[in-house]
Design a protein around this motif. Structure first.
Motif, PDB file in Angstrom:
ATOM      1  N   UNK A  82       5.153  -8.498  18.117  1.00 56.72           N
ATOM      2  CA  UNK A  82       4.261  -9.638  17.848  1.00 56.72           C
ATOM      3  C   UNK A  82       2.886  -9.176  17.407  1.00 56.72           C
ATOM      4  N   UNK A  83       2.345  -8.181  18.078  1.00 57.53           N
ATOM      5  CA  UNK A  83       1.026  -7.653  17.692  1.00 57.53           C
ATOM      6  C   UNK A  83       1.068  -7.039  16.301  1.00 57.53           C
ATOM      7  N   UNK A  84       2.158  -6.286  16.020  1.00 55.13           N
ATOM      8  CA  UNK A  84       2.277  -5.655  14.704  1.00 55.13           C
ATOM      9  C   UNK A  84       2.357  -6.710  13.606  1.00 55.13           C
ATOM     10  N   UNK A  85       3.112  -7.781  13.852  1.00 56.85           N
ATOM     11  CA  UNK A  85       3.212  -8.854  12.852  1.00 56.85           C
ATOM     12  C   UNK A  85       1.866  -9.561  12.673  1.00 56.85           C
ATOM     13  N   UNK A  86       1.155  -9.769  13.764  1.00 56.83           N
ATOM     14  CA  UNK A  86      -0.158 -10.394  13.717  1.00 56.83           C
ATOM     15  C   UNK A  86      -1.128  -9.530  12.907  1.00 56.83           C
ATOM     16  N   UNK A  87      -1.095  -8.204  13.220  1.00 59.31           N
ATOM     17  CA  UNK A  87      -1.970  -7.275  12.494  1.00 59.31           C
ATOM     18  C   UNK A  87      -1.619  -7.266  10.999  1.00 59.31           C
ATOM     19  N   UNK A  88      -0.324  -7.295  10.698  1.00 59.49           N
ATOM     20  CA  UNK A  88       0.107  -7.311   9.285  1.00 59.49           C
ATOM     21  C   UNK A  88      -0.348  -8.589   8.611  1.00 59.49           C
ATOM     22  N   UNK A  89      -0.214  -9.708   9.329  1.00 60.23           N
ATOM     23  CA  UNK A  89      -0.677 -10.995   8.768  1.00 60.23           C
ATOM     24  C   UNK A  89      -2.160 -10.982   8.548  1.00 60.23           C
ATOM     25  N   UNK A  91      -4.008  -8.347   7.999  1.00 60.99           N
ATOM     26  CA  UNK A  91      -4.292  -7.424   6.893  1.00 60.99           C
ATOM     27  C   UNK A  91      -4.021  -8.077   5.545  1.00 60.99           C
ATOM     28  N   UNK A  92      -3.003  -8.907   5.465  1.00 63.65           N
ATOM     29  CA  UNK A  92      -2.686  -9.601   4.206  1.00 63.65           C
ATOM     30  C   UNK A  92      -3.772 -10.619   3.899  1.00 63.65           C
ATOM     31  N   UNK A  93      -4.289 -11.318   4.882  1.00 70.10           N
ATOM     32  CA  UNK A  93      -5.342 -12.317   4.672  1.00 70.10           C
ATOM     33  C   UNK A  93      -6.619 -11.674   4.175  1.00 70.10           C
ATOM     34  N   UNK A  94      -6.910 -10.486   4.646  1.00 70.90           N
ATOM     35  CA  UNK A  94      -8.152  -9.833   4.270  1.00 70.90           C
ATOM     36  C   UNK A  94      -8.023  -9.340   2.894  1.00 70.90           C
TER      37      UNK A  94
END
Length: 94
Positions: A82-89, A91-94
């Motif tokens: 969950x944390x990895x997916x959140x971090x990936x999300x 990173x994509x937004x930025x």
């Protein structure tokens, strides 16, 4: 002659009495042996049942511990994913 007859008569009366006593003692010994055998078998059965209960209890505890460990590991993996997916999300937004 009277003495011999009396002795023979006394001996003939004592012999069956001894035989009955011997039979009674043999019967009592047999009863005691049977009671001891029954008590031994009951003790063995109880000991076997107690050992089985202990073994099954130990196995149950081991399985419970393994289940808890698997549940904990799955929970940690879920959290990390969950944390990895959140971090990936993020990173994509930025």
């Amino acid at each position: 002659m009277k003495k011999i007859i009396l002795i023979a008569l006394a001996a003939s009366l004592a012999l069956p009495a001894c035989s009955q006593k011997a039979r009674d003692e043999s019967a009592q010994a047999g009863d005691t042996i049977a009671a001891d055998a029954n008590a031994t078998m009951a003790t063995a059965a109880n000991s076997t049942e107690a050992a089985a209960d202990k073994a099954f209890g130990s196995a149950e505890a081991t399985l419970d511990n393994a289940g808890d460990a698997i549940g904990n590991a799955a929970g940690k993996a879920k959290d990390k994913t969950g944390r990895a997916l959140k971090d990936a999300g993020n990173a994509i937004e930025d």
